[in-house]
Motif scaffolding. Structure first.
Motif, PDB file in Angstrom:
ATOM      1  N   ALA A   1     -29.101   9.056 -28.221  1.00 46.58           N
ATOM      2  CA  ALA A   1     -27.675   9.337 -28.443  1.00 46.58           C
ATOM      3  C   ALA A   1     -27.445  10.159 -29.703  1.00 46.58           C
ATOM      4  CB  ALA A   1     -26.906   8.030 -28.518  1.00 46.58           C
ATOM      5  N   HIS A   2     -28.446  10.883 -30.152  1.00 46.60           N
ATOM      6  CA  HIS A   2     -28.348  11.575 -31.448  1.00 46.60           C
ATOM      7  C   HIS A   2     -27.206  12.581 -31.493  1.00 46.60           C
ATOM      8  CE1 HIS A   2     -30.194  15.379 -30.007  1.00 46.60           C
ATOM      9  NE2 HIS A   2     -30.845  14.591 -29.182  1.00 46.60           N
ATOM     10  N   LYS A   3     -26.912  13.256 -30.383  1.00 44.24           N
ATOM     11  CA  LYS A   3     -25.845  14.256 -30.401  1.00 44.24           C
ATOM     12  C   LYS A   3     -24.485  13.599 -30.619  1.00 44.24           C
ATOM     13  CE  LYS A   3     -23.949  18.213 -27.870  1.00 44.24           C
ATOM     14  NZ  LYS A   3     -24.079  19.062 -26.640  1.00 44.24           N
ATOM     15  N   ALA A   4     -24.225  12.517 -29.906  1.00 49.29           N
ATOM     16  CA  ALA A   4     -22.960  11.802 -30.068  1.00 49.29           C
ATOM     17  C   ALA A   4     -22.857  11.195 -31.467  1.00 49.29           C
ATOM     18  CB  ALA A   4     -22.824  10.721 -29.003  1.00 49.29           C
ATOM     19  N   LEU A   5     -23.965  10.681 -31.994  1.00 51.72           N
ATOM     20  CA  LEU A   5     -23.948  10.107 -33.336  1.00 51.72           C
ATOM     21  C   LEU A   5     -23.633  11.163 -34.393  1.00 51.72           C
ATOM     22  CD1 LEU A   5     -26.979   7.647 -33.208  1.00 51.72           C
ATOM     23  CD2 LEU A   5     -24.580   7.024 -33.561  1.00 51.72           C
ATOM     24  N   ARG A   6     -24.254  12.326 -34.292  1.00 51.62           N
ATOM     25  CA  ARG A   6     -23.964  13.398 -35.248  1.00 51.62           C
ATOM     26  C   ARG A   6     -22.502  13.805 -35.178  1.00 51.62           C
ATOM     27  NH1 ARG A   6     -28.795  15.833 -33.477  1.00 51.62           N
ATOM     28  NH2 ARG A   6     -27.568  17.430 -32.393  1.00 51.62           N
ATOM     29  N   SER A   7     -21.976  13.907 -33.959  1.00 56.04           N
ATOM     30  CA  SER A   7     -20.574  14.266 -33.796  1.00 56.04           C
ATOM     31  C   SER A   7     -19.666  13.195 -34.391  1.00 56.04           C
ATOM     32  CB  SER A   7     -20.262  14.466 -32.306  1.00 56.04           C
ATOM     33  OG  SER A   7     -18.929  14.853 -32.107  1.00 56.04           O
ATOM     34  N   MET A   8     -20.052  11.929 -34.239  1.00 55.83           N
ATOM     35  CA  MET A   8     -19.267  10.830 -34.811  1.00 55.83           C
ATOM     36  C   MET A   8     -19.295  10.882 -36.335  1.00 55.83           C
ATOM     37  SD  MET A   8     -20.001   6.734 -34.623  1.00 55.83           S
ATOM     38  CE  MET A   8     -21.407   6.971 -35.722  1.00 55.83           C
ATOM     39  N   PHE A   9     -20.482  11.035 -36.936  1.00 63.46           N
ATOM     40  CA  PHE A   9     -20.582  11.077 -38.393  1.00 63.46           C
ATOM     41  C   PHE A   9     -19.805  12.270 -38.967  1.00 63.46           C
ATOM     42  CE2 PHE A   9     -24.818   8.803 -37.760  1.00 63.46           C
ATOM     43  CZ  PHE A   9     -24.304   7.564 -38.099  1.00 63.46           C
ATOM     44  N   GLU A  10     -19.791  13.373 -38.223  1.00 60.73           N
ATOM     45  CA  GLU A  10     -19.016  14.538 -38.664  1.00 60.73           C
ATOM     46  C   GLU A  10     -17.524  14.243 -38.589  1.00 60.73           C
ATOM     47  OE1 GLU A  10     -19.358  19.376 -38.195  1.00 60.73           O
ATOM     48  OE2 GLU A  10     -20.125  18.086 -36.613  1.00 60.73           O
ATOM     49  N   ALA A  11     -17.088  13.595 -37.512  1.00 62.78           N
ATOM     50  CA  ALA A  11     -15.671  13.236 -37.373  1.00 62.78           C
ATOM     51  C   ALA A  11     -15.260  12.251 -38.454  1.00 62.78           C
ATOM     52  CB  ALA A  11     -15.408  12.654 -35.988  1.00 62.78           C
ATOM     53  N   ARG A  12     -16.127  11.316 -38.779  1.00 69.32           N
ATOM     54  CA  ARG A  12     -15.824  10.363 -39.842  1.00 69.32           C
ATOM     55  C   ARG A  12     -15.623  11.071 -41.178  1.00 69.32           C
ATOM     56  NH1 ARG A  12     -20.049   5.389 -39.077  1.00 69.32           N
ATOM     57  NH2 ARG A  12     -20.348   5.943 -41.283  1.00 69.32           N
ATOM     58  N   LYS A  13     -16.431  12.067 -41.453  1.00 70.35           N
ATOM     59  CA  LYS A  13     -16.262  12.833 -42.693  1.00 70.35           C
ATOM     60  C   LYS A  13     -14.920  13.554 -42.697  1.00 70.35           C
ATOM     61  CE  LYS A  13     -17.031  16.579 -45.543  1.00 70.35           C
ATOM     62  NZ  LYS A  13     -16.382  17.895 -45.573  1.00 70.35           N
ATOM     63  N   GLN A  14     -14.550  14.153 -41.571  1.00 70.17           N
ATOM     64  CA  GLN A  14     -13.291  14.893 -41.485  1.00 70.17           C
ATOM     65  C   GLN A  14     -12.092  13.974 -41.661  1.00 70.17           C
ATOM     66  OE1 GLN A  14     -13.683  16.732 -37.658  1.00 70.17           O
ATOM     67  NE2 GLN A  14     -15.178  18.252 -38.352  1.00 70.17           N
ATOM     68  N   VAL A  15     -12.183  12.744 -41.153  1.00 69.28           N
ATOM     69  CA  VAL A  15     -11.053  11.804 -41.236  1.00 69.28           C
ATOM     70  C   VAL A  15     -11.030  11.087 -42.581  1.00 69.28           C
ATOM     71  CG1 VAL A  15     -10.078   9.681 -40.289  1.00 69.28           C
ATOM     72  CG2 VAL A  15     -10.858  11.492 -38.747  1.00 69.28           C
ATOM     73  N   PHE A  16     -12.114  10.407 -42.913  1.00 71.93           N
ATOM     74  CA  PHE A  16     -12.088   9.506 -44.070  1.00 71.93           C
ATOM     75  C   PHE A  16     -12.246  10.222 -45.412  1.00 71.93           C
ATOM     76  CE2 PHE A  16     -13.783   6.733 -40.576  1.00 71.93           C
ATOM     77  CZ  PHE A  16     -12.614   6.023 -40.397  1.00 71.93           C
ATOM     78  N   VAL A  17     -13.010  11.295 -45.436  1.00 72.33           N
ATOM     79  CA  VAL A  17     -13.233  12.020 -46.693  1.00 72.33           C
ATOM     80  C   VAL A  17     -12.243  13.167 -46.842  1.00 72.33           C
ATOM     81  CG1 VAL A  17     -14.898  13.339 -48.072  1.00 72.33           C
ATOM     82  CG2 VAL A  17     -15.661  11.362 -46.721  1.00 72.33           C
ATOM     83  N   ASP A  18     -12.165  14.053 -45.835  1.00 68.12           N
ATOM     84  CA  ASP A  18     -11.312  15.236 -45.951  1.00 68.12           C
ATOM     85  C   ASP A  18      -9.827  14.896 -45.867  1.00 68.12           C
ATOM     86  OD1 ASP A  18     -13.692  16.618 -46.035  1.00 68.12           O
ATOM     87  OD2 ASP A  18     -13.590  17.304 -43.948  1.00 68.12           O
TER      88      ASP A  18
END
Length: 204
Positions: free
Chosen positions: A13-30
Motif C-alpha cells: 500500500a506504499h502509494k496510498a500511504l505516501r499520498s496520505m502522508f502528503e495530504a497530512r502535511k498539506q492539512v496539518f502543517v500547511d
C-alpha cells in the motif's frame, strides 16, 4: 475505495500511504500550522507512524488519498497518554478494546461534495473496523471546534475532561463509544452512504 493498512500489507500500500502522508502535511502543517515533523519537505510523519499503527484510507481509483485516520493501540504509548494526559479527568482509558483515533484527515482541493462523501465513508469504516475487531471505544484529542462537530455526527461521544490550552490551541480529550446502534446513530445524524451494506462488506 477503502484500504485498511497495517504491518502485513504496508509495502503493498506504499502509494496510498505516501499520498496520505502528503495530504497530512498539506492539512496539518500547511493549513493548520501545527508544529510537526516533515519528511523530505513533503510528508508529515511522526514516531507513532511505526509498525503498530493501523490506517484506514479512503482513496480514488488511482490510490490517491481522499480521507484517512490513524489508529493507535492504547496498550502502548499513544498521543493522549504521552502528550495530553491533562485532558483526562482520571486515568487515561487503556485496553485491548480501546483504540486511539489520530490524524483524521480530509484532502484539500477535492471539492465539498467529494470531501463529504469521503468523510462519511471513513466514519462508517471506523465503526465497522471497531465491530470487526471487538473495539468498544475510540479515544482521541481534538480542538474544541472539531470536538463539537464530532459530537454532531450523532454517535455517542463525550469529553474526558475539561478543555485545556496547548500551543495556543484549546484541546479536548474525547471518547467515542461503539455498539450495534452506532451506524443507525450516524445515519440519524446525516452520516451515511447510498449503499452502506456494500461498503461495509468491502471494509471488512
Amino acid at each position: 475505495m477503502l484500504l485498511i493498512v497495517d504491518q502485513s500489507n504496508r509495502d503493498a500500500a506504499h502509494k496510498a500511504l505516501r499520498s496520505m502522508f502528503e495530504a497530512r502535511k498539506q492539512v496539518f502543517v500547511d493549513l493548520l500550522k501545527w508544529d510537526l515533523p516533515v519528511l523530505a519537505g513533503r510528508y508529515e510523519v511522526d514516531h507513532f507512524d511505526d509498525g503498530e499503527a493501523v490506517y484506514l484510507i479512503v482513496t480514488d481509483g488511482a490510490a490517491r488519498h481522499l480521507a484517512s485516520a490513524r489508529l493507535l493501540k492504547t496498550t502502548r504509548p499513544a498521543l493522549l497518554d504521552s502528550l495530553y494526559p491533562d485532558l483526562v479527568a482520571g486515568p487515561v482509558p487503556r485496553g485491548a478494546d480501546i483504540l486511539e483515533i489520530t490524524r483524521f484527515c480530509l484532502s484539500r482541493g477535492i471539492g465539498a461534495s467529494r470531501r463529504r462523501e469521503a468523510r462519511d465513508m471513513l466514519l462508517i469504516a471506523l465503526v465497522q473496523f471497531a465491530r470487526d475487531h471487538r473495539i468498544r471505544s475510540y479515544t482521541g484529542v481534538a480542538d474544541v471546534g472539531w470536538f463539537e462537530q464530532i459530537c454532531r455526527f450523532g454517535w455517542c461521544c463525550h469529553a474526558l475532561g475539561q478543555p485545556r490550552l496547548h500551543d495556543r490551541r484549546l484541546l479536548t480529550g474525547l471518547r467515542i463509544e461503539i455498539d450495534d446502534t452506532t451506524v443507525d446513530r450516524l445515519a440519524a445524524g446525516g452520516i451515511g452512504l447510498d449503499d452502506a451494506d456494500a461498503f461495509i462488506a468491502q471494509a471488512a
